[in-house]
Write an enzyme that holds these catalytic residues in place. Structure first.
Site, PDB file in Angstrom:
ATOM      1  N   GLU C  39       0.833  -1.191   0.000  1.00  0.00           N
ATOM      2  CA  GLU C  39       0.000   0.000   0.000  1.00  0.00           C
ATOM      3  C   GLU C  39       0.878   1.256   0.000  1.00  0.00           C
ATOM      4  O   GLU C  39       1.778   1.378   0.836  1.00  0.00           O
ATOM      5  CB  GLU C  39      -0.907  -0.006   1.239  1.00  0.00           C
ATOM      6  CG  GLU C  39      -1.967  -1.096   1.158  1.00  0.00           C
ATOM      7  CD  GLU C  39      -2.448  -1.577   2.509  1.00  0.00           C
ATOM      8  OE1 GLU C  39      -2.274  -0.851   3.507  1.00  0.00           O
ATOM      9  OE2 GLU C  39      -2.993  -2.690   2.574  1.00  0.00           O
ATOM     10  N   GLU C  70      -4.246  -6.985   2.089  1.00  0.00           N
ATOM     11  CA  GLU C  70      -2.954  -7.533   2.520  1.00  0.00           C
ATOM     12  C   GLU C  70      -2.821  -9.022   2.278  1.00  0.00           C
ATOM     13  O   GLU C  70      -1.785  -9.507   1.828  1.00  0.00           O
ATOM     14  CB  GLU C  70      -2.706  -7.254   4.008  1.00  0.00           C
ATOM     15  CG  GLU C  70      -2.309  -5.827   4.337  1.00  0.00           C
ATOM     16  CD  GLU C  70      -3.505  -4.910   4.534  1.00  0.00           C
ATOM     17  OE1 GLU C  70      -4.653  -5.373   4.344  1.00  0.00           O
ATOM     18  OE2 GLU C  70      -3.294  -3.732   4.881  1.00  0.00           O
ATOM     19  N   PHE C  93       1.872  -1.715   8.821  1.00  0.00           N
ATOM     20  CA  PHE C  93       2.132  -1.797  10.264  1.00  0.00           C
ATOM     21  C   PHE C  93       2.185  -3.275  10.652  1.00  0.00           C
ATOM     22  O   PHE C  93       1.399  -4.079  10.138  1.00  0.00           O
ATOM     23  CB  PHE C  93       0.993  -1.139  11.067  1.00  0.00           C
ATOM     24  CG  PHE C  93       1.025   0.364  11.084  1.00  0.00           C
ATOM     25  CD1 PHE C  93       0.719   1.102   9.953  1.00  0.00           C
ATOM     26  CD2 PHE C  93       1.331   1.058  12.247  1.00  0.00           C
ATOM     27  CE1 PHE C  93       0.732   2.487   9.968  1.00  0.00           C
ATOM     28  CE2 PHE C  93       1.344   2.444  12.275  1.00  0.00           C
ATOM     29  CZ  PHE C  93       1.046   3.163  11.137  1.00  0.00           C
ATOM     30  N   ALA C  94       3.057  -3.596  11.585  1.00  0.00           N
ATOM     31  CA  ALA C  94       3.151  -4.983  12.052  1.00  0.00           C
ATOM     32  C   ALA C  94       1.819  -5.456  12.615  1.00  0.00           C
ATOM     33  O   ALA C  94       1.490  -6.640  12.552  1.00  0.00           O
ATOM     34  CB  ALA C  94       4.243  -5.106  13.114  1.00  0.00           C
ATOM     35  N   PHE C  96      -0.882  -5.242  11.369  1.00  0.00           N
ATOM     36  CA  PHE C  96      -1.760  -5.770  10.320  1.00  0.00           C
ATOM     37  C   PHE C  96      -1.348  -7.187   9.908  1.00  0.00           C
ATOM     38  O   PHE C  96      -1.924  -7.760   8.985  1.00  0.00           O
ATOM     39  CB  PHE C  96      -1.770  -4.865   9.082  1.00  0.00           C
ATOM     40  CG  PHE C  96      -2.026  -3.405   9.360  1.00  0.00           C
ATOM     41  CD1 PHE C  96      -2.651  -2.992  10.529  1.00  0.00           C
ATOM     42  CD2 PHE C  96      -1.647  -2.432   8.441  1.00  0.00           C
ATOM     43  CE1 PHE C  96      -2.886  -1.632  10.787  1.00  0.00           C
ATOM     44  CE2 PHE C  96      -1.871  -1.083   8.688  1.00  0.00           C
ATOM     45  CZ  PHE C  96      -2.485  -0.682   9.862  1.00  0.00           C
ATOM     46  N   HIS C 138      -1.872  -0.100  16.567  1.00  0.00           N
ATOM     47  CA  HIS C 138      -0.836   0.390  15.654  1.00  0.00           C
ATOM     48  C   HIS C 138       0.518   0.542  16.343  1.00  0.00           C
ATOM     49  O   HIS C 138       1.345   1.325  15.904  1.00  0.00           O
ATOM     50  CB  HIS C 138      -1.233   1.750  15.059  1.00  0.00           C
ATOM     51  CG  HIS C 138      -2.336   1.697  14.053  1.00  0.00           C
ATOM     52  ND1 HIS C 138      -3.638   1.469  14.390  1.00  0.00           N
ATOM     53  CD2 HIS C 138      -2.334   1.834  12.703  1.00  0.00           C
ATOM     54  CE1 HIS C 138      -4.399   1.491  13.300  1.00  0.00           C
ATOM     55  NE2 HIS C 138      -3.634   1.706  12.269  1.00  0.00           N
TER      56      HIS C 138
HETATM   57  C1  LIG Z   1      -5.881  -3.747   7.348  1.00  0.00           C
HETATM   58  C2  LIG Z   1      -5.314  -2.377   7.275  1.00  0.00           C
HETATM   59  N1  LIG Z   1      -4.480  -2.075   6.287  1.00  0.00           N
HETATM   60  C3  LIG Z   1      -3.954  -0.835   6.187  1.00  0.00           C
HETATM   61  C4  LIG Z   1      -4.272   0.114   7.115  1.00  0.00           C
HETATM   62  C5  LIG Z   1      -3.635   1.501   7.017  1.00  0.00           C
HETATM   63  N2  LIG Z   1      -4.647   2.453   6.584  1.00  0.00           N
HETATM   64  C6  LIG Z   1      -5.329   3.204   7.447  1.00  0.00           C
HETATM   65  S1  LIG Z   1      -6.486   4.124   6.705  1.00  0.00           S
HETATM   66  C7  LIG Z   1      -6.034   3.549   5.188  1.00  0.00           C
HETATM   67  C8  LIG Z   1      -6.726   4.035   3.965  1.00  0.00           C
HETATM   68  C9  LIG Z   1      -8.159   3.731   4.023  1.00  0.00           C
HETATM   69  O1  LIG Z   1      -8.791   4.214   2.891  1.00  0.00           O
HETATM   70  P1  LIG Z   1     -10.342   4.364   2.881  1.00  0.00           P
HETATM   71  O2  LIG Z   1     -10.958   3.053   3.295  1.00  0.00           O
HETATM   72  O3  LIG Z   1     -10.745   4.894   1.569  1.00  0.00           O
HETATM   73  O4  LIG Z   1     -10.680   5.374   4.052  1.00  0.00           O
HETATM   74  P2  LIG Z   1     -10.258   6.921   4.131  1.00  0.00           P
HETATM   75  O5  LIG Z   1      -8.970   6.983   4.855  1.00  0.00           O
HETATM   76  O6  LIG Z   1     -10.184   7.457   2.752  1.00  0.00           O
HETATM   77  O7  LIG Z   1     -11.349   7.551   4.932  1.00  0.00           O
HETATM   78  C10 LIG Z   1      -5.014   2.638   5.287  1.00  0.00           C
HETATM   79  C11 LIG Z   1      -4.411   1.923   4.151  1.00  0.00           C
HETATM   80  C12 LIG Z   1      -5.129  -0.237   8.144  1.00  0.00           C
HETATM   81  N3  LIG Z   1      -5.456   0.612   9.123  1.00  0.00           N
HETATM   82  N4  LIG Z   1      -5.652  -1.489   8.208  1.00  0.00           N
END
Ligand SMILES: Cc1ncc(C[n+]2csc(CCOP(=O)(O)OP(=O)(O)O)c2C)c(N)n1
Ligand SMILES: Cc1ncc(C[n+]2csc(CCOP(=O)(O)OP(=O)(O)O)c2C)c(N)n1
Ligand SMILES: [Mg+2]
Ligand SMILES: [Mg+2]
Lengths: 322, 341, 341, 322
Positions: C39, C70, C93-94, C96, C138
């Site tokens: 990502e 993931e 992040f670990a 995840f 996190h």
């Molecule tokens: C399983 C997982 N993978 C990655 C992340 C890191 N992460 C936090 S928010 C995000 C983006 C999320 O995008 P979206 O669902 O469109 O929500 P937005 O932030 O745009 O509100 C990511 C990749 C996470 N928290 N959990």
């Protein structure tokens, strides 16, 4: 020999192979849950007819026919199933974990986990500029795994040469597909993730071969990933020894009577003028060959105890590997 | 043992899968908030038969077959538990924890803490562990892996009495509890067990977090759990014939780990062997050895050892499987070595 | 240290995220089979900036932004690795790891064994670990959890020299290697590190599975890793002022765990403190204490202790976080206690 | 006060609340990655207008507006975000983990993980025979998580009262939805899993309120689960402090000019005869109230160190809990 007789023979071989495995359970030589694909031979030949050596295949817990279709040699395959030192993995993988890198074939016992690995193969094909495709197999039950959806999405995003084949036998162990897959169903899911969706009835092997060829051609053409739903029946229980009480006797009888791809093709061949005795003789000869193979394999030795400790990692590190 | 229940009538002889089904049945009858969900638990009665007849008795709303979507039905269990229900979620094999770990460790295990104690997640996860010839992806125990995460309780019974008592305790607990059942016991009759073969018909609980000394002896302490308890008792017989008396502690719970009971025993024997069917490194065996170091100090110990899966995946071939899963002979040999040290 | 590389020109001062990007760049230049996916690794250059500019240099085919999937992009890495590529997959992040554990532990880690050695899975997983005020979901390190599974290598560097050297080693390894990067270092300058601040411009590797003694001392051995190495060195300064000389071992790898180096040190000091930012129980600290028990025996030890996250989820509030993450003062106090024992 | 002015006020409050959080980062009082929903207020009020007290809500990492919509009291919520002892979770959860069981509200920082939990709430509603629904929220990026597909399938299978709301701001951190979501897209996915799919443009709050009401009504009627895609813009970076270089300045300017739900509603109100000064005064009053709240919260103390060790489990066990 016509082409259709060849298909008939290949299906006979596939069934004989599975029966050679089943007898290992009956004889107490095979432990664990052995999953056989008796009834799925229509999918097996459909795969075999369209696969090319450079294609990758990632198969499920019910992997033997796919392995045969991919050209994995029968002897080391059967030896692996019988956990012999002469097996594909020297007896360490067993029937749930068949690997043959030379034939670009692998499998996993975890439902859903086949597809991302196949996606990786498809990405590798693209990177290497190879003329090949990757085939990821799942059962109908596996289409409910999150990995199914995730993989389909990425395949479309990157237009990778991935063909997902769903061996749809209508059951995930004791749970009917109708109770686990919300309508409109598998093909609709594929379309919603942007894949071309193909459907076939693999109890009619000639139809399955033709429909699969179309799906393969779509992916080979570079038009993007596709999914093929191939309906079929699982004649045995989920695993050898499964009492299979979740299906009624009537249902099981009906599927054997109407849904046997080998019997169906045989009937068609006879309608077309083939000699039933000749067909049966071919089947018997193949069964004997496989039985001979099984005997050979049973004479092979188990892996030596020290093998338990090798092959964990490739690297050699100074103080050992933990 | 719960003296009260032990005085009452006993269950007839049956196999352990039926004992588990009976226990689920009895708890579900006593508490309407209890539910069962997972693959094949309803119409199929459980891959190992441990949920047989529950559907007929309690209906679809309380006994639910799920699609092969472990992550999400475990997460569904979390939601149910946060809404006042008590789901018992079956994850068919412990090896499949890898497809649903997130909801177990980041939601079920942490929601109480992250909510400052305002939310409970009373949820039981039943899963089948251990080797019965199904190779690397269907033979793991992995209790040591889950035990690493705070917020979960983890139990692994060894005998019928504890299977019933710990499962009942899990179902009554206000916390997430993971119950590791060993695949090798489902088809065994209660009467075939060396310990705990008599099972009260009345409901009772075995306290989560308490070990039990199942054999006394002064020469060394062997701490173990699950199916390894019987192997260890068999080994103890041989040792005894050789003049070595082993004290055998059935840990029963991995978390909370009853280090006190083990320490009390080790305080007397000064020798500890941990026998574990999980991978050797970074798991239960190392943790327990360290707890003993902490509890009695290096000076309180004369010899310490462990037998566990030697950090290799479980091989398919029987001859290889027997090399990596601790066997009676290995327990005898290692115990002897420790006592002679 | 790799004497060869150390003699050559050094990298200019930069922050660690750029050091990681540089290392990825250099290895990818040297070996075309290396790829990066995860990502935000491409257009965004990495959430922590550790893949900056790679997209521009190597293009989309080799540097790929993935959806938030993931499990499947880790599985895709497995497929790529089995096809002759060397994917470097970022799990942001670990914490995840719970959404992709299956493909890591049942495929990447076991395919070699299950195939009888015919298949390699040369794959690097980079993941960010540790506390920087982001609470229970996190902040985890979880190296102890992954280390439990055979078939994986697990490293957690502490200083710039090792960040580069271990990442290069991982990318060159024929096995799956998980590299735990600590979130607190990404924005730190190389020059701000106490150890390993000088980083050769030439490629070099630090051997996976070898610990390093970063401070010598005769009174006790403190074994630690990742960011805790600096905290421990700071503590060692205070201890030294108090007349206690600590030997500090930077483990660098969790698997293989270089027990020999620690044992050699403990053989001299007879006292061991393990400092770990992972959960205390069922993880690295217990494993290392047990390895020492096995290596030098109880009679070789005078005192043993550990400091780690005390088996609670990581709380959000700073004051609470500081209570559960080992701090310099706690290291000083616990070391002093062990020496006085 | 007309209903639309009330909506305007609620959106102002939501934005002021988020700004009160943002200032905590600027002032160095808040660590970690704080995700704000400035620009999402159209979704916030759409939720708020349709939610009833018995409904469950499971929100994402960008959860504050949903919490406000669910009726979570602002003071303990802001106190939790500022990690104070007076917070919802006594400062142990922090901004990523807001829980208010009384309002049936919870959240998680793990993308995708909201939906299965909401599914469990929906199942509980059914079991208890309650007149309520469960709302599971995800971002557009979260629709690529396997949990999304798995949850949708089960919701349809069991016809559970689940409404999935997709806050579609077009980005998952630095990855554009167009680069992560294969066409035909989110609504098509919902339909392929048998859900009723609704779409709305939440930069137009009145429209969003109306469309959401329809989606809620569908689920409340017992017709089965539904999904609502609400498009909107994330004005801030992914988290406070995100340099947000993956979006061009032009793009960011355009979205603020055209896609601000508050400005859009304000313009509509003025068109309808509202007094701009009155509207601004209302906004200012609300901002002042929230600022006052923030001051109060800042005066609250941090949790005592001993709190780090409590609330891990509910059970008390003889020898401690490990
Ligand atoms: C399983 C997982 N993978 C990655 C992340 C890191 N992460 C936090 S928010 C995000 C983006 C999320 O995008 P979206 O669902 O469109 O929500 P937005 O932030 O745009 O509100 C990511 C990749 C996470 N928290 N959990
Ligand atoms: C993740 C995971 N969950 C559960 C299982 C146990 N299991 C093995 S096969 C199977 C049913 C699979 O059904 P389907 O995909 O339709 O394949 P079929 O067996 O019908 O060929 C299940 C549930 C597994 N191996 N992996
Ligand atoms: Mg099936
Ligand atoms: Mg988004």
């Amino acid at each position: 020999m016509t082409d259709d007789v060849r298909l008939y023979e290949r299906m006979c071989l596939m069934r004989s192979f599975e029966e050679a495995c089943a007898s290992g359970v009956r004889d107490g030589l095979l432990r664990g849950e052995l999953h056989l694909a008796i009834g799925h031979e229509g999918v097996g030949v459909a795969l075999e007819e369209s696969l090319r050596p450079a294609d990758y295949v990632v198969a499920t817990h019910r992997s033997h026919l796919a392995a045969i279709a991919a050209g994995v040699p029968l002897r080391p395959m059967l030896a692996e199933i019988y956990e012999r030192a002469t097996g594909l993995s020297s007896g360490k993988g067993g029937h749930l974990h068949l690997f043959d890198p030379e034939r670009r074939f692998s499998s996993t016992g975890i439902v859903g986990s086949t597809l991302p690995v196949a996606l990786g193969h498809a990405a590798a094909i693209r990177l290497a500029g190879e003329d090949a495709i990757a085939v990821g197999i799942t059962g109908d039950g596996g289409t409910n795994s999150g990995q199914f959806a995730e993989t389909l999405n990425m395949a479309t995003l990157w237009k990778l040469p991935l063909l997902v084949i769903v061996e749809d036998n209508g059951w995930g162990i004791s749970v009917a597909a109708s109770a686990s897959i919300a309508p409109p169903g598998i093909a609709a899911r594929a379309r919603a993730y942007g894949l071309a969706a193909f459907e076939t009835d693999a109890t009619d092997p000639l139809r399955a071969v033709a429909d699969a060829a179309e799906a393969f051609a779509h992916v080979r053409s570079g038009a993007g990933p596709a999914l093929l739903v191939a309906t079929c029946h699982r004649f045995s229980g989920h695993y050898e020894g499964d009492p299979d009480l979740y299906r009624t006797t009537a249902e099981k009888t009906r599927m054997r009577e109407l849904g046997d791809p080998i019997a169906n093709l045989r009937a068609g061949l006879i309608d077309g003028g083939a000699d039933p005795a000749d067909l049966d003789e071919r089947a018997a000869r193949i069964a004997a060959e496989i039985e001979q193979l099984r005997r050979e394999v049973l004479a092979d030795s188990a892996p030596p105890a020290a093998d338990a400790f090798t092959d964990v990692v490739a690297s050699i590190t100074p103080g050992g590997n933990r | 043992m719960n003296a009260e229940a032990a005085r009452g009538p006993l269950l007839p002889d049956m196999n352990v899968s039926r004992l588990i089904a009976t226990t689920l049945h009895d708890e579900m009858t006593a508490d309407e908030s209890l539910l069962v969900l997972g693959e094949d638990v309803a119409h199929g009665g459980g891959t190992f038969g441990a949920t047989r007849n529950l559907l007929r008795t309690f209906g679809e709303q309380r006994v639910r077959d799920t699609p092969i979507s472990e992550m999400s039905f475990v997460g569904m269990g979390v939601g149910l538990a946060m809404s006042g229900y008590r789901p018992v979620v079956e994850v068919m094999f412990a090896d499949f924890l890898g497809v649903c770990l997130e909801q177990i460790v980041n939601a079920a295990a942490k929601n109480r803490y992250m909510s400052g104690g305002s939310v409970n997640v009373p949820m039981t996860i039943r899963t089948a562990a251990g080797s019965i010839g199904v190779a690397a992806q269907h033979s793991q125990t992995l209790w040591g892996m889950l035990a690493h995460f705070p917020g979960l309780h983890v139990v692994a019974p060894s005998n019928p009495y504890d299977y019933r008592g710990l499962l009942s305790a899990a179902m009554q607990s206000d916390d997430p509890v993971v119950v590791f059942e060993h695949k090798s016991v489902y088809l065994r009759k209660l009467s075939s067990f060396r310990v705990g073969a008599e099972v009260p018909a009345e409901r009772y609980t075995v306290p989560i977090g308490s070990a039990e000394i199942v054999r006394t002896g002064g020469d060394l302490t062997i701490a173990t759990l699950s199916t390894m308890v019987e192997a260890t008792l068999d080994a103890a017989d041989t040792l005894s014939a050789n003049g070595i008396e082993a004290e055998v502690v059935d840990l029963r719970s991995v978390v909370p780990l009853d280090a006190d009971t083990v320490a009390e025993s080790v305080g007397r024997t000064r020798r500890l062997l941990v026998v574990d069917e999980d991978y050797r490194s970074f798991g239960l065996s190392g943790e327990l050895m360290s707890r003993m170091l902490e509890a009695v100090g290096p000076r309180g110990l004369d010899a310490v050892g462990r037998l566990a899966v030697p950090d290799v995946p479980i091989p398919a071939a029987l001859d290889l499987e027997r090399v990596v899963i601790p066997q009676v002979e290995a327990i005898v040999a290692e115990s002897t070595r420790l006592v002679e040290k």
